[in-house]
Design an enzyme around this catalytic site. Structure first.
Site, PDB file in Angstrom:
ATOM      1  N   TYR A  94      13.587 -13.226   8.978  1.00 36.83           N
ATOM      2  CA  TYR A  94      15.051 -13.240   8.988  1.00 36.83           C
ATOM      3  C   TYR A  94      15.555 -12.852   7.602  1.00 36.83           C
ATOM      4  CZ  TYR A  94      14.138 -16.159  13.097  1.00 36.83           C
ATOM      5  OH  TYR A  94      13.680 -16.643  14.296  1.00 36.83           O
ATOM      6  N   ARG A  97      16.009 -15.816   4.678  1.00 32.86           N
ATOM      7  CA  ARG A  97      15.018 -16.850   4.414  1.00 32.86           C
ATOM      8  C   ARG A  97      13.610 -16.308   4.598  1.00 32.86           C
ATOM      9  NH1 ARG A  97      17.910 -17.264   8.864  1.00 32.86           N
ATOM     10  NH2 ARG A  97      17.048 -17.887  10.881  1.00 32.86           N
TER      11      ARG A  97
END
Length: 368
Positions: A94, A97
């Site tokens: 993602y 993160r």
């Protein structure tokens, strides 16, 4: 004085001697242990009822001959970590993160672990210093990374001194604001979460969160609750992660008790994972339909504080998708054009079927 861990059972013969596994299955269990790591801490062993063949703690940690059978669709990397690993130890799936896999050892080894091919004896125990520095450089070079999730293995298997160094290294990166640790240690070896460990988790410049993995209320013993309280009282917020497991927590009453226990411990239920397609774990997986049915039942049994998100990690590395039940379905458009209205025009409203937690169907909105 330093932390002295209690004895951990690591061999099938030890489990048989303790009455935690049947002697008749020793040969098969030796084959399982030769492929997948086995470790049962004293705290976990004490929770198992040797007289209960369906003990929910035993199902999670005691090896089973069914693990020798790989079902169709199961994969050594079921959620596609390797697909999104630009450098050793980093998984960047993602945008905001990354996972930072620091160690490949755990206090206990779950029989359903999705990284079971990557952790345990015979595998690399931790990132080399060179790989660790390369991981930091990767994070440092990407300002979009707001959160770093320490996982592995279990990051709380590191010494407090080493953890404090890692936390300081991450907090020194300006754009890293959150450091989250995923752990089983507070339930598997709660004495390890001492004042020194808690102090190591706190750092200037970033906020620490801890995600606790537990699957049954029995795991939240008084010692486990005290370990969690030490972190929470120090200002470290906690969330929970659980896996939906056949014969462990796949009924509404057990899930209800687990989620309430988390909230009583000041731990917010976060994720209920559908079982991943890890090799040799088919005997522990439920169906998605059953998981949705349980989530619908949970909605009516406990407050919003106790509701986790039921999620599926899409095989191949495509991330998590919420897969809980759908309570809403459109049945007709009540007014307005099909296209998006111009300014000042009424917004089209659909009429919906809405299902409540009892399974009763209601219409929203009612026609006047």
């Amino acid at each position: 004085m330093g932390f002295k861990p209690a004895a951990t059972l690591r061999a099938p013969a030890e489990l048989v001697d303790r009455g935690l596994a049947p002697a008749a299955q020793l040969a098969d269990l030796e084959k399982v242990a030769a492929r997948y790591a086995v470790a049962v801490t004293a705290d976990i062993a004490a929770l198992i009822d040797p007289g209960d063949p369906d003990d929910p703690i035993a199902r999670q940690f005691i090896p089973n001959a069914a693990e020798l059978v790989t079902a169709p669709g199961e994969d050594a990397d079921p959620i596609g970590d390797h697909t999104h690993s630009p450098v050793a130890g980093i998984v960047h799936r993602y945008p905001d993160r990354v996972l930072f896999k620091l160690v490949h050892v755990c206090a206990v080894y779950c029989r359903f672990c999705f990284r079971r091919e990557m952790v345990g004896p015979g595998k690399a125990t931790a990132l080399s210093n060179t790989a660790y520095r390369a991981g930091l450089d990767y994070i440092r070079a990407r300002p979009e990374v707001w959160e770093v999730i320490l996982t592995g293995g279990d990051p709380l298997m590191l010494s407090p001194r080493r953890l404090a160094e890692i936390m300081a290294d991450l907090a020194a990166i300006d754009h890293v604001k959150i450091v989250r640790l995923h752990t089983r240690v507070p339930v598997a070896d709660p004495a390890r979460v001492n004042d020194e460990m808690v102090a190591a988790l706190k750092v200037e410049g970033a906020t620490t969160w801890v995600a606790l993995h537990a699957n049954h209320e029995k795991e939240l013993t008084s010692n486990a609750r005290a370990a969690c309280a030490r972190m929470i009282d120090a200002g470290i917020p906690m969330v929970s992660q659980s896996v939906l497991l056949r014969g462990v927590n796949d009924d509404a009453a057990t899930l209800e008790a687990l989620m309430r226990a988390f909230v009583e411990c000041r731990i917010k239920p976060y994720y209920l994972h559908h079982g991943d397609l890890a090799p040799g774990t088919a005997h522990l997986r439920t169906t998605l339909a059953h998981g949705q049915e349980l989530m619908r039942a949970l909605r009516g049994r406990v407050s919003g504080l106790c509701q986790p998100d039921y999620v599926l990690d899409i095989p191949g590395g495509h991330g998590k998708a919420p897969v809980g039940p759908n309570y809403l379905s459109p049945i007709e458009v009540l007014s307005g054009p099909d296209s998006f209205p111009r300014k000042g025009e009424p917004v089209p409203e659909s009429r919906y079927r809405v299902v409540d937690y009892c399974g009763d169907v209601h219409i929203y909105p009612l026609k006047s």
